[in-house]
Design a protein around this motif. Structure first.
Motif, PDB file in Angstrom:
ATOM      1  N   ILE A   9       0.866  -1.179   0.000  1.00  0.00           N
ATOM      2  CA  ILE A   9       0.000   0.000   0.000  1.00  0.00           C
ATOM      3  C   ILE A   9       0.901   1.227   0.000  1.00  0.00           C
ATOM      4  O   ILE A   9       1.743   1.385   0.878  1.00  0.00           O
ATOM      5  N   ILE A  46      -1.154  -0.920  -4.227  1.00  0.00           N
ATOM      6  CA  ILE A  46      -2.404  -0.172  -4.055  1.00  0.00           C
ATOM      7  C   ILE A  46      -2.058   1.247  -3.651  1.00  0.00           C
ATOM      8  O   ILE A  46      -1.375   1.462  -2.645  1.00  0.00           O
ATOM      9  N   ASP A  57      -1.349  -0.569  -9.364  1.00  0.00           N
ATOM     10  CA  ASP A  57      -2.276  -1.610  -9.829  1.00  0.00           C
ATOM     11  C   ASP A  57      -3.715  -1.281  -9.487  1.00  0.00           C
ATOM     12  O   ASP A  57      -4.632  -1.572 -10.265  1.00  0.00           O
ATOM     13  N   ILE A  58      -3.931  -0.690  -8.317  1.00  0.00           N
ATOM     14  CA  ILE A  58      -5.274  -0.368  -7.833  1.00  0.00           C
ATOM     15  C   ILE A  58      -5.208   0.987  -7.155  1.00  0.00           C
ATOM     16  O   ILE A  58      -4.246   1.297  -6.453  1.00  0.00           O
ATOM     17  N   ILE A 112      -7.330   3.510  -4.562  1.00  0.00           N
ATOM     18  CA  ILE A 112      -8.408   3.817  -3.630  1.00  0.00           C
ATOM     19  C   ILE A 112      -8.249   5.289  -3.276  1.00  0.00           C
ATOM     20  O   ILE A 112      -7.132   5.738  -3.003  1.00  0.00           O
ATOM     21  N   TYR A 127     -10.816   2.568  -7.997  1.00  0.00           N
ATOM     22  CA  TYR A 127     -11.607   1.390  -7.648  1.00  0.00           C
ATOM     23  C   TYR A 127     -12.696   1.705  -6.630  1.00  0.00           C
ATOM     24  O   TYR A 127     -13.832   1.248  -6.745  1.00  0.00           O
ATOM     25  N   ALA A 175      -8.226   0.634   1.877  1.00  0.00           N
ATOM     26  CA  ALA A 175      -7.046   0.098   1.187  1.00  0.00           C
ATOM     27  C   ALA A 175      -6.641  -1.242   1.794  1.00  0.00           C
ATOM     28  O   ALA A 175      -6.289  -2.186   1.069  1.00  0.00           O
ATOM     29  N   VAL A 212      -8.880  -4.211   0.606  1.00  0.00           N
ATOM     30  CA  VAL A 212      -8.496  -4.753  -0.696  1.00  0.00           C
ATOM     31  C   VAL A 212      -7.171  -5.504  -0.579  1.00  0.00           C
ATOM     32  O   VAL A 212      -6.992  -6.579  -1.156  1.00  0.00           O
ATOM     33  N   ALA A 213      -6.237  -4.939   0.193  1.00  0.00           N
ATOM     34  CA  ALA A 213      -4.933  -5.581   0.365  1.00  0.00           C
ATOM     35  C   ALA A 213      -5.077  -6.962   1.010  1.00  0.00           C
ATOM     36  O   ALA A 213      -4.390  -7.911   0.610  1.00  0.00           O
TER      37      ALA A 213
END
Length: 254
Positions: free
Chosen positions: A52, A100, A119-120, A122, A176, A188, A191-192
């Motif tokens: 993250i 993330i 990659d993602i 938030i 996202y 975060a 999702v992680a």
């Protein structure tokens, strides 16, 4: 010099890399390399399954520390900043595990490079994203803004140095989730955790495979952009733009 970046373990198989460079998270040359090194080290740790990238303070990232460039003789700081940004952006993209980006407040300039290669993404509901480069006599990170918004919108945002909100990016699918600021870290982490519980051998290969089919050569295209920043500096255009920006900033701060 104290590092502007810290790495902490945020739970089983999760590593958080935190940017903390008061007052606005505008990173020095060393700060950009600190980000690169922290993310690379996390990805190389077999016990880390996901990273993250987050920040303390008012905003996620305000880009390059322009004051450092203005204090420097010649072009050493400019070259260092460009190399540091390229290293940090590449570290996010090439990290062996998913990254993330947890974005709070403003995300400007180099912050777009970090987020665009993540990659993602938030974001908190007060997050805004933009490239003010043209107002500061520089170019760069259109490569990464183009990963967040469609081509024509990217051009409009780039030429006007305008910002776009997290809610708008959610509409475009590049963010996202958008959550209240106080819930950003937990969102975060949620999702992680979902990624961290997977077999990291599979996830690491998935990251490698997805990068391998990416239609955009992010490393090469960003370095191409940077060449025009050097051209503007050699032509003497950038000095005036940076000085005007610093004067406006000083005036706004009283």
């Amino acid at each position: 010099m104290t590092s502007a970046v810290g790495s902490i373990n945020s739970g089983k198989h999760i590593r958080a890399v935190t940017m903390n460079a008061p007052p606005v998270n505008a990173l020095t040359v060393q700060g950009w390399f600190d980000v690169a090194n922290a993310i690379t080290a996390a990805g190389n740790d077999p016990d880390c399954h996901v990273v993250i990238l987050r920040a303390e303070g008012r905003g996620f990232n305000a880009g390059v520390d322009i004051k450092e460039i203005e204090r420097s003789e010649g072009y050493a700081a400019l070259i260092g900043a460009n190399q540091g940004c390229a290293a940090a952006f590449s570290a996010v993209y090439d990290c062996r595990v998913p990254v993330i980006a947890a974005v709070n407040g403003y995300c400007l300039g180099g912050g777009i490079g970090l987020v665009g290669n993540a990659d993602i993404v938030i974001a908190s509901d007060d997050a805004t994203f933009g490239l003010p480069e043209v107002d500061r006599g520089a170019l760069g990170a259109a490569t990464h803004l183009a990963r967040l918004v469609p081509q024509h919108l990217m051009r409009a945002l780039y030429y006007t140095a305008s910002t776009i909100t997290a809610q708008q990016l959610l509409h475009h699918g590049s963010v996202y989730r958008v959550v209240p600021r106080e819930n950003l870290d937990e969102a975060a982490l949620e999702v992680a955790r979902a990624i961290a519980e997977k077999d990291t051998r599979v996830i690491r290969k998935a990251k490698e495979a997805i990068n391998g089919i990416d239609p955009q050569p992010v490393h090469r295209s960003y370095r191409y952009e940077q060449g025009f920043t050097f051209e503007l500096n050699l032509a003497g255009v950038s000095d005036g733009a940076r000085q005007d920006f610093l004067a406006r900033t000083k005036g706004a701060n009283g």
